[in-house]
Design an enzyme around this catalytic site. Sequence first.
Site, PDB file in Angstrom:
ATOM      1  N   HIS A  56       0.588   1.181 -24.428  1.00 15.83           N
ATOM      2  CA  HIS A  56      -0.346   2.209 -24.882  1.00 15.83           C
ATOM      3  C   HIS A  56      -0.680   3.099 -23.705  1.00 15.83           C
ATOM      4  O   HIS A  56      -0.773   2.635 -22.576  1.00 15.83           O
ATOM      5  CB  HIS A  56      -1.631   1.574 -25.434  1.00 15.83           C
ATOM      6  CG  HIS A  56      -2.367   2.489 -26.336  1.00 15.83           C
ATOM      7  ND1 HIS A  56      -3.209   3.459 -25.870  1.00 15.83           N
ATOM      8  CD2 HIS A  56      -2.337   2.622 -27.688  1.00 15.83           C
ATOM      9  CE1 HIS A  56      -3.685   4.137 -26.895  1.00 15.83           C
ATOM     10  NE2 HIS A  56      -3.181   3.665 -28.011  1.00 15.83           N
ATOM     11  N   ASP A  61      -0.505  -1.041 -33.806  1.00 11.95           N
ATOM     12  CA  ASP A  61       0.572  -1.009 -34.794  1.00 11.95           C
ATOM     13  C   ASP A  61       1.388  -2.292 -34.851  1.00 11.95           C
ATOM     14  O   ASP A  61       2.224  -2.452 -35.734  1.00 11.95           O
ATOM     15  CB  ASP A  61       1.517   0.168 -34.499  1.00 11.95           C
ATOM     16  CG  ASP A  61       0.884   1.486 -34.873  1.00 11.95           C
ATOM     17  OD1 ASP A  61       0.081   1.481 -35.807  1.00 11.95           O
ATOM     18  OD2 ASP A  61       1.179   2.493 -34.223  1.00 11.95           O
TER      19      ASP A  61
HETATM   20  N1  CMC Z   1       8.980  -1.265 -24.404  1.00 15.19           N
HETATM   21  C1  CMC Z   1       9.583  -1.302 -23.190  1.00 15.19           C
HETATM   22  N2  CMC Z   1       9.146  -0.630 -22.106  1.00 15.19           N
HETATM   23  C2  CMC Z   1       8.052   0.116 -22.261  1.00 15.19           C
HETATM   24  C3  CMC Z   1       7.370   0.218 -23.486  1.00 15.19           C
HETATM   25  C4  CMC Z   1       7.855  -0.514 -24.580  1.00 15.19           C
HETATM   26  N3  CMC Z   1       7.244  -0.467 -25.761  1.00 15.19           N
HETATM   27  N4  CMC Z   1       6.307   1.038 -23.356  1.00 15.19           N
HETATM   28  C5  CMC Z   1       6.327   1.459 -22.087  1.00 15.19           C
HETATM   29  N5  CMC Z   1       7.376   0.897 -21.410  1.00 15.19           N
HETATM   30  C6  CMC Z   1       7.707   1.055 -19.983  1.00 15.19           C
HETATM   31  C7  CMC Z   1       8.341   2.414 -19.714  1.00 15.19           C
HETATM   32  O1  CMC Z   1       9.747   2.352 -19.799  1.00 15.19           O
HETATM   33  C8  CMC Z   1       7.854   2.677 -18.311  1.00 15.19           C
HETATM   34  O2  CMC Z   1       8.610   1.875 -17.429  1.00 15.19           O
HETATM   35  P1  CMC Z   1       8.966   2.399 -15.927  1.00 15.19           P
HETATM   36  O3  CMC Z   1       7.648   2.491 -15.237  1.00 15.19           O
HETATM   37  O4  CMC Z   1       9.863   1.364 -15.392  1.00 15.19           O
HETATM   38  O5  CMC Z   1       9.627   3.731 -16.111  1.00 15.19           O
HETATM   39  C9  CMC Z   1       6.434   2.107 -18.287  1.00 15.19           C
HETATM   40  O6  CMC Z   1       6.464   1.061 -19.272  1.00 15.19           O
HETATM   41  C10 CMC Z   1       5.343   3.119 -18.625  1.00 15.19           C
HETATM   42  O7  CMC Z   1       5.689   3.702 -19.887  1.00 15.19           O
HETATM   43  P2  CMC Z   1       5.417   5.216 -20.263  1.00 15.19           P
HETATM   44  O8  CMC Z   1       6.408   5.624 -21.296  1.00 15.19           O
HETATM   45  O9  CMC Z   1       5.324   6.037 -19.002  1.00 15.19           O
HETATM   46  O10 CMC Z   1       3.975   5.108 -20.876  1.00 15.19           O
HETATM   47  P3  CMC Z   1       3.285   6.180 -21.774  1.00 15.19           P
HETATM   48  O11 CMC Z   1       1.828   6.047 -21.558  1.00 15.19           O
HETATM   49  O12 CMC Z   1       3.886   7.537 -21.560  1.00 15.19           O
HETATM   50  O13 CMC Z   1       3.706   5.751 -23.276  1.00 15.19           O
HETATM   51  C11 CMC Z   1       3.712   4.677 -25.367  1.00 15.19           C
HETATM   52  C12 CMC Z   1       2.879   5.034 -24.129  1.00 15.19           C
HETATM   53  C13 CMC Z   1       2.766   4.103 -26.433  1.00 15.19           C
HETATM   54  C14 CMC Z   1       4.337   5.960 -25.933  1.00 15.19           C
HETATM   55  C15 CMC Z   1       4.808   3.647 -24.979  1.00 15.19           C
HETATM   56  O14 CMC Z   1       4.208   2.466 -24.487  1.00 15.19           O
HETATM   57  C16 CMC Z   1       5.751   3.332 -26.146  1.00 15.19           C
HETATM   58  O15 CMC Z   1       6.734   4.059 -26.347  1.00 15.19           O
HETATM   59  N6  CMC Z   1       5.457   2.238 -26.940  1.00 15.19           N
HETATM   60  C17 CMC Z   1       6.244   1.943 -28.123  1.00 15.19           C
HETATM   61  C18 CMC Z   1       5.810   2.821 -29.278  1.00 15.19           C
HETATM   62  C19 CMC Z   1       4.479   2.408 -29.845  1.00 15.19           C
HETATM   63  O16 CMC Z   1       4.215   1.249 -30.099  1.00 15.19           O
HETATM   64  N7  CMC Z   1       3.612   3.421 -30.093  1.00 15.19           N
HETATM   65  C20 CMC Z   1       2.321   3.206 -30.733  1.00 15.19           C
HETATM   66  C21 CMC Z   1       1.179   3.481 -29.831  1.00 15.19           C
HETATM   67  S1  CMC Z   1      -0.385   2.875 -30.488  1.00 15.19           S
HETATM   68  C22 CMC Z   1      -0.660   3.813 -31.914  1.00 15.19           C
HETATM   69  C23 CMC Z   1      -1.057   5.195 -31.584  1.00 15.19           C
HETATM   70  O17 CMC Z   1      -2.234   5.417 -31.338  1.00 15.19           O
HETATM   71  O18 CMC Z   1      -0.194   6.061 -31.567  1.00 15.19           O
END
Ligand code: CMC
Length: 428
Positions: free
Chosen positions: A307, A364
């Site tokens: 998140h 989720d």
């Molecule tokens: N699986 C594997 N690796 C992950 C995941 C995941 N679900 N989420 C983040 N990471 C890794 C990402 O690859 C990165 O690694 P590194 O530092 O080595 O590059 C690190 O963790 C930080 O991730 P980020 O993408 O920079 O984080 P963000 O804050 O931009 O993204 C997120 C947040 C929710 C989009 C992401 O965690 C994600 O894609 N999760 C899966 C989709 C999901 O469940 N979304 C629902 C969110 S809750 C409902 C809502 O309010 O929308």
Amino acid sequence: MSDFAELHYEGNVYKLPVVTGSEEERALDISKLRGQSGLITIDPGYKNTGSTQSAITFLDGEKGILRYRGYPIEQLAEKSTFLEVAYLIIFGELPTQEEYKQWSSDITYHTLIHEDFKRILEGFPSNAHPMGVLSSLVTSLTAFYPESLDPTRSADEVRMNIIRLLAKMPTLAAWAYKNEIGQPIVYPKNSLDYCGNFLRMMFGTPAEDLDIDPTVAAALDKLLILHAEHEQNCSTSTVRIVGSSHASLYASVSAGINALWGPLHGGANQAVIDMLEAIKADGGSVDKYLAKAKDKEDPFRLMGFGHRVYKNFDPRARIIKKAADDVLGKLGVNDPVLDIAKKLEMAALEDEYFVERKLYPNVDFYSGIIYRALGIPTNMFTVMFAMGRLPGWVAQWREMRSNNEPIGRPRQVYTGENERNYVSIDQR
Ligand code: CMC
């Protein structure tokens, strides 16, 4: 404590005021920085940018705190109802008994939809995804209530738009589903409450009334409360930015529905179930999928994990995990996917990759399992999220307009070509 910070750049000192929130959150006000120094700030994905000052939701991602208008999410999920929470979020205070009576009666009264909507609905192919249909239908409300387009409307008129939207959303959502499965629509029945009415329109038929299972209706109500508001996330920021051009409430919320649809946001609930099903079909071992999620060459992510703001736990996920056990137990549903989800969660929470990056189950991860137990089909999951998030979008739109916030218009750092002369096509 100092009420400004200093920025030293090229021999000059710029004072940036510090803004402090009611929970002592601090922010640098950079709104005059460009005028003074020629500098802008850059922050792709707005990871560290406060776009507004808002009195609706307090969230502390490190401590796992979420409060609507000061009330902890745990208390609201246990004791309140979705309609009461919607009133709280939109108007700022819990309703008195009299206010609540009026509010729920207003919302019940406006559930019906103009007959011409049926013709719009018939225009969609029957396999259209209900999220696309829902956002189109919500925009279409502007055609039936053209006065909602007037940006100078009085508070009473805005209230009427809000009531109409909250009242009609379950009808629109259920009709989007009926269109998808090729069944005749069911009209709302105003003797039922918000969730009961929705479930009847979803699962009933015009010929046969449906007995509403109170366990199902209560579980749905709780899920809607948990999704009701979440400050400046992708869809809410979309609603605010669209509304900042003085676009109508309906147009702004429709844009929010589209923003929610993506799998990184609300669409994750559908993606979680698809992922768990794939793991099940693959023999049920979670290790392969954990390895895929950690592999930077592989685009696969563990859906329902991670998140932007919660870095220790998502308080909504805790409540939903417990609710999933309760609801499945009460309904006597034995879903093997729940066991896979628990295995996956346990393995990820012990895995260095996920621990290091503070990746925990989000709202989720378990919500789809409950929706499934309630009989809601997978491609309606994000529609359920949209129904839940509606009070949040409405409240944020209303707050933005009441504060008379300026039109949203970020800047950029240009990285393209410098000026060059046009060359006619025969000389290229
Ligand atoms: N699986 C594997 N690796 C992950 C995941 C995941 N679900 N989420 C983040 N990471 C890794 C990402 O690859 C990165 O690694 P590194 O530092 O080595 O590059 C690190 O963790 C930080 O991730 P980020 O993408 O920079 O984080 P963000 O804050 O931009 O993204 C997120 C947040 C929710 C989009 C992401 O965690 C994600 O894609 N999760 C899966 C989709 C999901 O469940 N979304 C629902 C969110 S809750 C409902 C809502 O309010 O929308």
